[in-house]
Design a protein around this motif. Structure first.
Motif, PDB file in Angstrom:
ATOM      1  N   SER A 105       0.817  -1.220   0.000  1.00 45.12           N
ATOM      2  CA  SER A 105       0.000   0.000   0.000  1.00 45.12           C
ATOM      3  C   SER A 105       0.849   1.268   0.000  1.00 45.12           C
ATOM      4  O   SER A 105       1.641   1.490   0.920  1.00 45.12           O
ATOM      5  CB  SER A 105      -0.914  -0.009   1.234  1.00 45.12           C
ATOM      6  N   SER A 106       0.666   2.094  -1.019  1.00 42.79           N
ATOM      7  CA  SER A 106       1.367   3.389  -1.032  1.00 42.79           C
ATOM      8  C   SER A 106       0.802   4.310   0.047  1.00 42.79           C
ATOM      9  O   SER A 106       1.514   5.159   0.583  1.00 42.79           O
ATOM     10  CB  SER A 106       1.257   4.040  -2.408  1.00 42.79           C
ATOM     11  N   LEU A 107      -0.476   4.133   0.369  1.00 41.37           N
ATOM     12  CA  LEU A 107      -1.083   4.986   1.393  1.00 41.37           C
ATOM     13  C   LEU A 107      -0.386   4.788   2.746  1.00 41.37           C
ATOM     14  O   LEU A 107      -0.209   5.735   3.511  1.00 41.37           O
ATOM     15  CB  LEU A 107      -2.575   4.641   1.503  1.00 41.37           C
ATOM     16  N   MET A 109       2.687   6.806   2.661  1.00 41.80           N
ATOM     17  CA  MET A 109       2.380   8.239   2.852  1.00 41.80           C
ATOM     18  C   MET A 109       2.140   8.528   4.334  1.00 41.80           C
ATOM     19  O   MET A 109       2.617   9.526   4.873  1.00 41.80           O
ATOM     20  CB  MET A 109       1.124   8.635   2.057  1.00 41.80           C
ATOM     21  N   TYR A 164      -8.719  13.812  -2.260  1.00 42.51           N
ATOM     22  CA  TYR A 164      -8.854  12.409  -1.852  1.00 42.51           C
ATOM     23  C   TYR A 164      -9.072  12.325  -0.341  1.00 42.51           C
ATOM     24  O   TYR A 164      -8.221  12.777   0.437  1.00 42.51           O
ATOM     25  CB  TYR A 164      -7.582  11.682  -2.280  1.00 42.51           C
ATOM     26  N   HIS A 180      -6.216  11.076   1.988  1.00 42.64           N
ATOM     27  CA  HIS A 180      -5.129  12.040   2.238  1.00 42.64           C
ATOM     28  C   HIS A 180      -5.508  12.946   3.405  1.00 42.64           C
ATOM     29  O   HIS A 180      -4.709  13.224   4.298  1.00 42.64           O
ATOM     30  CB  HIS A 180      -4.902  12.916   1.014  1.00 42.64           C
ATOM     31  N   VAL A 227      -2.044  15.092  -6.531  1.00 45.97           N
ATOM     32  CA  VAL A 227      -2.245  13.885  -7.358  1.00 45.97           C
ATOM     33  C   VAL A 227      -2.120  14.400  -8.786  1.00 45.97           C
ATOM     34  O   VAL A 227      -3.101  14.867  -9.378  1.00 45.97           O
ATOM     35  CB  VAL A 227      -3.625  13.239  -7.096  1.00 45.97           C
ATOM     36  N   ASN A 250      -7.698  12.599  -8.076  1.00 48.01           N
ATOM     37  CA  ASN A 250      -8.874  12.055  -7.421  1.00 48.01           C
ATOM     38  C   ASN A 250      -9.573  13.222  -6.705  1.00 48.01           C
ATOM     39  O   ASN A 250      -8.954  13.842  -5.838  1.00 48.01           O
ATOM     40  CB  ASN A 250      -8.413  10.992  -6.415  1.00 48.01           C
ATOM     41  N   ASP A 276       1.366  12.175  -4.940  1.00 50.83           N
ATOM     42  CA  ASP A 276       0.813  10.818  -5.018  1.00 50.83           C
ATOM     43  C   ASP A 276       0.415  10.543  -6.470  1.00 50.83           C
ATOM     44  O   ASP A 276      -0.675  10.912  -6.902  1.00 50.83           O
ATOM     45  CB  ASP A 276      -0.400  10.749  -4.074  1.00 50.83           C
ATOM     46  N   ALA A 288      -0.750   8.121  -8.028  1.00 53.15           N
ATOM     47  CA  ALA A 288      -1.481   6.839  -7.986  1.00 53.15           C
ATOM     48  C   ALA A 288      -1.981   6.418  -9.367  1.00 53.15           C
ATOM     49  O   ALA A 288      -2.158   5.234  -9.625  1.00 53.15           O
ATOM     50  CB  ALA A 288      -2.670   6.966  -7.039  1.00 53.15           C
ATOM     51  N   TYR A 289      -2.217   7.405 -10.253  1.00 48.78           N
ATOM     52  CA  TYR A 289      -2.806   7.081 -11.565  1.00 48.78           C
ATOM     53  C   TYR A 289      -1.838   7.351 -12.711  1.00 48.78           C
ATOM     54  O   TYR A 289      -2.253   7.657 -13.833  1.00 48.78           O
ATOM     55  CB  TYR A 289      -4.149   7.837 -11.725  1.00 48.78           C
ATOM     56  N   SER A 344       1.660   2.966  -6.795  1.00 48.17           N
ATOM     57  CA  SER A 344       1.538   1.537  -6.474  1.00 48.17           C
ATOM     58  C   SER A 344       0.897   0.817  -7.647  1.00 48.17           C
ATOM     59  O   SER A 344       0.390   1.441  -8.587  1.00 48.17           O
ATOM     60  CB  SER A 344       0.706   1.323  -5.214  1.00 48.17           C
ATOM     61  N   SER A 371      -1.686  -1.062  -7.147  1.00 47.49           N
ATOM     62  CA  SER A 371      -2.994  -1.481  -6.625  1.00 47.49           C
ATOM     63  C   SER A 371      -4.056  -1.591  -7.708  1.00 47.49           C
ATOM     64  O   SER A 371      -4.871  -2.498  -7.693  1.00 47.49           O
ATOM     65  CB  SER A 371      -3.485  -0.503  -5.568  1.00 47.49           C
ATOM     66  N   LYS A 372      -4.057  -0.628  -8.639  1.00 47.11           N
ATOM     67  CA  LYS A 372      -5.088  -0.656  -9.686  1.00 47.11           C
ATOM     68  C   LYS A 372      -4.478  -1.051 -11.024  1.00 47.11           C
ATOM     69  O   LYS A 372      -4.955  -0.667 -12.083  1.00 47.11           O
ATOM     70  CB  LYS A 372      -5.791   0.688  -9.739  1.00 47.11           C
ATOM     71  N   PHE A 388     -12.042   8.207 -11.312  1.00 46.21           N
ATOM     72  CA  PHE A 388     -13.195   8.965 -10.806  1.00 46.21           C
ATOM     73  C   PHE A 388     -13.574  10.088 -11.757  1.00 46.21           C
ATOM     74  O   PHE A 388     -12.797  10.458 -12.641  1.00 46.21           O
ATOM     75  CB  PHE A 388     -12.850   9.613  -9.458  1.00 46.21           C
TER      76      PHE A 388
HETATM   77  C1  LIG Z   1      -5.040   9.144  -5.054  1.00 46.51           C
HETATM   78  C2  LIG Z   1      -4.943   7.788  -4.434  1.00 46.51           C
HETATM   79  N1  LIG Z   1      -3.822   7.447  -3.759  1.00 46.51           N
HETATM   80  C3  LIG Z   1      -3.692   6.244  -3.163  1.00 46.51           C
HETATM   81  C4  LIG Z   1      -4.703   5.320  -3.229  1.00 46.51           C
HETATM   82  C5  LIG Z   1      -4.508   3.993  -2.533  1.00 46.51           C
HETATM   83  O1  LIG Z   1      -3.268   3.476  -2.881  1.00 46.51           O
HETATM   84  P1  LIG Z   1      -2.716   2.105  -2.291  1.00 46.51           P
HETATM   85  O2  LIG Z   1      -3.659   1.019  -2.670  1.00 46.51           O
HETATM   86  O3  LIG Z   1      -1.377   1.962  -2.947  1.00 46.51           O
HETATM   87  O4  LIG Z   1      -2.579   2.254  -0.810  1.00 46.51           O
HETATM   88  C6  LIG Z   1      -5.891   5.628  -3.919  1.00 46.51           C
HETATM   89  C7  LIG Z   1      -6.997   4.667  -3.967  1.00 46.51           C
HETATM   90  O5  LIG Z   1      -8.106   4.978  -4.338  1.00 46.51           O
HETATM   91  C8  LIG Z   1      -6.003   6.884  -4.532  1.00 46.51           C
HETATM   92  O6  LIG Z   1      -7.103   7.248  -5.195  1.00 46.51           O
END
Ligand SMILES: Cc1ncc(COP(=O)(O)O)c(C=O)c1O
Length: 428
Positions: free
Chosen positions: A101-103, A106, A140, A143, A185, A190, A220, A222-223, A256, A258-259, A351
């Motif tokens: 998990s990147s979260l 963070m 988000y 965050h 982001v 997001n 972040d 993430a996308y 990450s 994750s998606k 989103f």
């Molecule tokens: C902007 C953003 N950062 C991080 C995450 C979650 O990341 P991770 O699954 O790596 O913890 C999300 C998931 O929706 C996201 O939208």
């Protein structure tokens, strides 16, 4: 709130429209729907794209001979760091490959900045009297939850099509010495899906020159690879911009898989200058002996390099594009020209952001819930769950199947119009 003057025939038209919409809403209620447009999760069809990950487990030996089943290697496997470097646009020595998990990275970064200072103990944010953070909004919720948890005060900055309003960001940084950082982001934000322009990236990179050595950009990405188009909008390299302005130490990057592969069971990356990573390594030595290298190795074997990652993401896009297009189509057909809302049309990410008329987001979410459609709670896209206009709603079209999504959107637009018509009738 505005007061509208309506003539007799407008009023009759509106009243009759309200009756039609109420009947449509009642119809949805009696249909017993149970649909969910809340969290941005990959659909089962997307998850299945990575089922071959499990075939990549053996042998358990990394390129440098490391037995990945055993302890060790706080920075992650070298091959995972190389992939992370290409992903984040930094050098391999500027990346740590982490766990699922990147979260979490963070949170750990911010917790340690709070406790110990990101640039040495004299700069511990907790000792600085007051610590504030700039939060582009809508943004988000998770965050914001981290900052709220640490007691770091959040300051809203509006998002524009090309990123945060940088005039406001710079003004805040110049006038308020307690600003410790900003969330970003940068690609497919997001929830709005905006991509930061080159000028925005350059201005962000200059912030630390004004804000000083304890200021951090929590970037972040993430996308980073979640494009819907074959010709995606470019994002300028944030670390290169910081190098140009000699502010590398202010930047902390995250991403990450994750998606990309498995949500909650992928691998994460954190990027930063050698000084940033040295500091973070020292903090992490207290937290863990090392990440899950078995998972890192199979990810690198499965994803290989950025060309393969992009090819893999095109398969995700083939599943996601029809969903986003359906949402855009339903919104346009029902709401274009009605003045009841506006929405973003992202070219990637998970989103889109819908702005209803002021004071109506909560009511729309309630109406949708009564009709069996769960939406992200109104306010969730703002710090402390407080949208000052009560107008923003995050829509997450990725998880439901197309038929369910279609039904959910038909409900959504009826709720938007019903709430808007009722507001007009009440305000007149
Ligand atoms: C902007 C953003 N950062 C991080 C995450 C979650 O990341 P991770 O699954 O790596 O913890 C999300 C998931 O929706 C996201 O939208």
């Amino acid at each position: 709130m505005t007061t509208t003057t309506l003539d007799r025939s407008d009023l009759d038209t509106l009243r009759s429209r309200e009756r039609e919409l109420t009947a449509a809403h009642d119809g949805f209620r009696s249909a017993g729907l149970s649909l969910d447009l809340t969290r941005g999760k990959p659909s089962p069809a997307q998850l299945a794209l990575s089922d071959d990950l499990d075939a990549e487990n053996r042998p358990f030996t990394a390129a440098d001979g490391t037995d990945v089943r055993n302890y060790g290697g706080l920075d992650g496997l070298p091959e995972a760091r190389r992939l992370g470097a290409a992903w984040l646009g930094v050098r391999p020595d500027e990346v740590i490959a982490g766990g699922n998990s990147s979260l979490t990275l963070m949170y750990l970064y911010l917790l340690n900045a709070w406790l110990h200072g990101p640039a040495g103990p004299d700069g511990a944010w907790q000792k600085s009297g007051s610590a504030r953070f700039l939060c582009p909004v809508p943004g988000y919720d998770r965050h914001f939850a981290i900052l709220e948890d640490l007691g770091i005060e959040m300051v809203n900055v509006p998002m524009r099509d090309d990123g945060p309003d940088m005039d406001q960001v710079e003004a805040q940084v110049r006038s308020d010495a307690s600003i410790r950082g900003i969330w970003c982001v940068p690609k497919y934000s997001n929830p709005g899906g905006q991509v930061y322009s080159e000028a925005t990236v350059d201005r962000l990179a200059r912030l630390a020159a004004v804000a000083g050595p304890h200021f951090r950009i929590l970037c972040d990405n993430a996308y980073a690879v979640h494009d819907l188009d074959d010709e995606p909008p470019p994002l300028a390299n944030v670390m290169d911009a910081c190098r140009r302005h000699r502010t590398e130490d202010s930047l902390v990057l995250f991403a990450s898989t994750s998606k990309v592969t498995r949500a909650g069971a992928g691998i994460s990356f954190m990027g930063g200058s050698p000084a940033t990573l040295d500091w973070f390594r020292r903090r992490m030595q207290v937290v863990t002996i090392g990440p899950d290298k078995v998972n890192q190795l199979r990810h690198v074997r499965f994803l290989r390099d950025m060309d393969h990652v992009r090819a893999h993401m095109r398969k995700h896009a083939a599943i996601l594009r029809p969903k986003f297009e359906l949402v855009f189509r339903r919104l346009s057909e029902a709401l274009d020209g009605t003045g009841t809302g506006s929405w973003t049309t992202p070219r990637g990410g998970y989103f889109l952001s819908f702005d209803a008329r002021p004071d109506l987001a909560g009511e729309i979410v309630r109406l949708a819930a009564r009709a069996g459609v769960k939406l992200t709670p109104a306010g969730a896209t703002f710090p402390y769950g407080r949208d000052p206009e009560d107008s923003n709603i995050r829509l997450a079209p990725t998880f439901p199947e197309l038929t369910d999504l279609d039904q959910a959107m038909r409900v959504f637009v009826v709720c938007v119009e019903l709430a808007s018509v009722r507001q007009t009738l009440e305000d007149r």
